[in-house]
Structures are given as C-alpha cells and as structure tokens.
Design a protein around this motif. Structure first.
Motif, PDB file in Angstrom:
ATOM      1  N   TYR A   1       0.666  -1.042  -0.078  1.00 59.07           N
ATOM      2  CA  TYR A   1      -0.155  -0.103   0.140  1.00 59.07           C
ATOM      3  C   TYR A   1       0.787   1.359  -0.081  1.00 59.07           C
ATOM      4  CZ  TYR A   1      -3.424   3.416   1.212  1.00 59.07           C
ATOM      5  OH  TYR A   1      -4.265   4.311   1.330  1.00 59.07           O
ATOM      6  N   LEU A   2       2.057   1.295   0.899  1.00 55.81           N
ATOM      7  CA  LEU A   2       2.764   2.574   0.964  1.00 55.81           C
ATOM      8  C   LEU A   2       3.404   2.439  -0.400  1.00 55.81           C
ATOM      9  CD1 LEU A   2       4.224   2.131   4.464  1.00 55.81           C
ATOM     10  CD2 LEU A   2       2.521   3.819   3.723  1.00 55.81           C
ATOM     11  N   ARG A   3       3.756   1.715  -1.009  1.00 56.24           N
ATOM     12  CA  ARG A   3       4.392   1.781  -2.353  1.00 56.24           C
ATOM     13  C   ARG A   3       3.763   2.125  -3.418  1.00 56.24           C
ATOM     14  NH1 ARG A   3       7.814  -3.205  -0.610  1.00 56.24           N
ATOM     15  NH2 ARG A   3       5.837  -4.274  -1.617  1.00 56.24           N
ATOM     16  N   LYS A   4       2.287   1.807  -3.505  1.00 56.63           N
ATOM     17  CA  LYS A   4       1.524   1.895  -4.703  1.00 56.63           C
ATOM     18  C   LYS A   4       0.290   2.711  -4.720  1.00 56.63           C
ATOM     19  CE  LYS A   4       3.370  -2.609  -6.501  1.00 56.63           C
ATOM     20  NZ  LYS A   4       2.712  -3.804  -6.840  1.00 56.63           N
ATOM     21  N   ALA A   5      -0.148   2.935  -3.473  1.00 55.17           N
ATOM     22  CA  ALA A   5      -1.442   3.422  -3.289  1.00 55.17           C
ATOM     23  C   ALA A   5      -1.409   5.324  -3.856  1.00 55.17           C
ATOM     24  CB  ALA A   5      -2.009   3.503  -2.000  1.00 55.17           C
ATOM     25  N   SER A   6      -2.318   5.635  -4.460  1.00 52.16           N
ATOM     26  CA  SER A   6      -2.574   6.929  -5.112  1.00 52.16           C
ATOM     27  C   SER A   6      -3.194   8.047  -4.072  1.00 52.16           C
ATOM     28  CB  SER A   6      -2.999   7.119  -6.293  1.00 52.16           C
ATOM     29  OG  SER A   6      -3.619   8.544  -6.636  1.00 52.16           O
ATOM     30  N   PRO A   7      -2.406   9.024  -3.592  1.00 54.04           N
ATOM     31  CA  PRO A   7      -3.031  10.014  -2.346  1.00 54.04           C
ATOM     32  C   PRO A   7      -4.403  10.514  -3.155  1.00 54.04           C
ATOM     33  CG  PRO A   7      -1.177  10.833  -3.362  1.00 54.04           C
ATOM     34  CD  PRO A   7      -1.305   9.552  -3.847  1.00 54.04           C
ATOM     35  N   GLU A   8      -4.566  10.540  -4.363  1.00 54.05           N
ATOM     36  CA  GLU A   8      -5.976  10.800  -5.077  1.00 54.05           C
ATOM     37  C   GLU A   8      -7.201  10.087  -4.919  1.00 54.05           C
ATOM     38  OE1 GLU A   8      -3.087  10.723  -7.307  1.00 54.05           O
ATOM     39  OE2 GLU A   8      -2.368  12.805  -6.573  1.00 54.05           O
ATOM     40  N   TYR A   9      -6.924   8.788  -4.497  1.00 53.90           N
ATOM     41  CA  TYR A   9      -7.837   7.981  -4.227  1.00 53.90           C
ATOM     42  C   TYR A   9      -9.011   8.474  -3.054  1.00 53.90           C
ATOM     43  CZ  TYR A   9      -5.623   3.975  -6.478  1.00 53.90           C
ATOM     44  OH  TYR A   9      -4.977   3.221  -7.394  1.00 53.90           O
ATOM     45  N   GLU A  10     -10.383   8.347  -3.429  1.00 55.65           N
ATOM     46  CA  GLU A  10     -11.192   8.592  -2.307  1.00 55.65           C
ATOM     47  C   GLU A  10     -11.030   7.791  -1.036  1.00 55.65           C
ATOM     48  OE1 GLU A  10     -13.633  11.127  -2.161  1.00 55.65           O
ATOM     49  OE2 GLU A  10     -12.809  11.781  -4.058  1.00 55.65           O
ATOM     50  N   ALA A  11     -11.355   8.096   0.287  1.00 57.40           N
ATOM     51  CA  ALA A  11     -11.177   7.269   1.320  1.00 57.40           C
ATOM     52  C   ALA A  11     -11.698   5.868   1.142  1.00 57.40           C
ATOM     53  CB  ALA A  11     -11.704   8.116   2.728  1.00 57.40           C
ATOM     54  N   GLN A  12     -12.812   5.871   0.707  1.00 64.49           N
ATOM     55  CA  GLN A  12     -13.506   4.596   0.489  1.00 64.49           C
ATOM     56  C   GLN A  12     -12.724   3.629  -0.391  1.00 64.49           C
ATOM     57  OE1 GLN A  12     -17.551   4.836  -0.501  1.00 64.49           O
ATOM     58  NE2 GLN A  12     -18.006   2.689  -0.569  1.00 64.49           N
TER      59      GLN A  12
END
Length: 91
Positions: A41-52
């Motif tokens: 998650y820390l490597r790949k998640a985008s901060p633009e994703y909605e919380a859900q």
C-alpha cells in the motif's frame, strides 16, 4: 516522494487481520499478509483515491498477500513431495 497517509491502514488493521485470518487460518501468517499488504500500500497507493477507494484497495492488497502466501506454501509442499525434501533422515 509523496506517500499516502497511513491512517487508512491504522483504521483498518484489525479488519485486515481478521480477513487474512479467515483466508489463511493461522494468526502468524495473517500478520505476515497484513504486513506485506501495508508495504504494498505504501509503495503503490495513490493519494488521489477517495477514502472509501483507499480502504477497498488496502483490503484487496491484504487478499493478494494472503493468496501469495498460500501459493508459495503450496509450491514449497509440492517441491518437498516431488524431491523428497522435508523428510527426516534416520541416522
């Protein structure tokens, strides 16, 4: 490099652990799966994703990490069966 806020992980650790525990049937392996999912998650998640969407993505990573553990264990067991590894030798 910008990392997404880990609050999603913190908020969902118990849920992720219980999910991995249900998939794997073992607490230690469930912890390993959740730890791997956190790293992914820390490597790949985008901060633009909605919380859900971040929560759903994190849980998908937990499932994937659990499946990877099951696959690697299955492959190890197959190797042991095919090559006689893991059999205790009498001396």
């Amino acid at each position: 490099m910008h990392q997404p806020p880990p609050q999603i992980m913190v908020d969902n650790l118990n849920r992720a652990y219980l999910f991995a525990l249900r998939l794997l049937g073992d607490g230690e392996r469930a912890q390993d799966a959740v730890q791997e999912a956190c790293l992914r998650y820390l490597r790949k998640a985008s901060p633009e994703y909605e919380a859900q969407a971040r929560t759903a993505y994190f849980m998908c990573l937990v499932r994937g990490a659990a499946e990877d553990l099951l696959r690697s264990e299955g492959a190890r067991k197959k190797r042991e069966e095919d090559y006689g590894m893991g059999v205790e030798r009498k001396e």
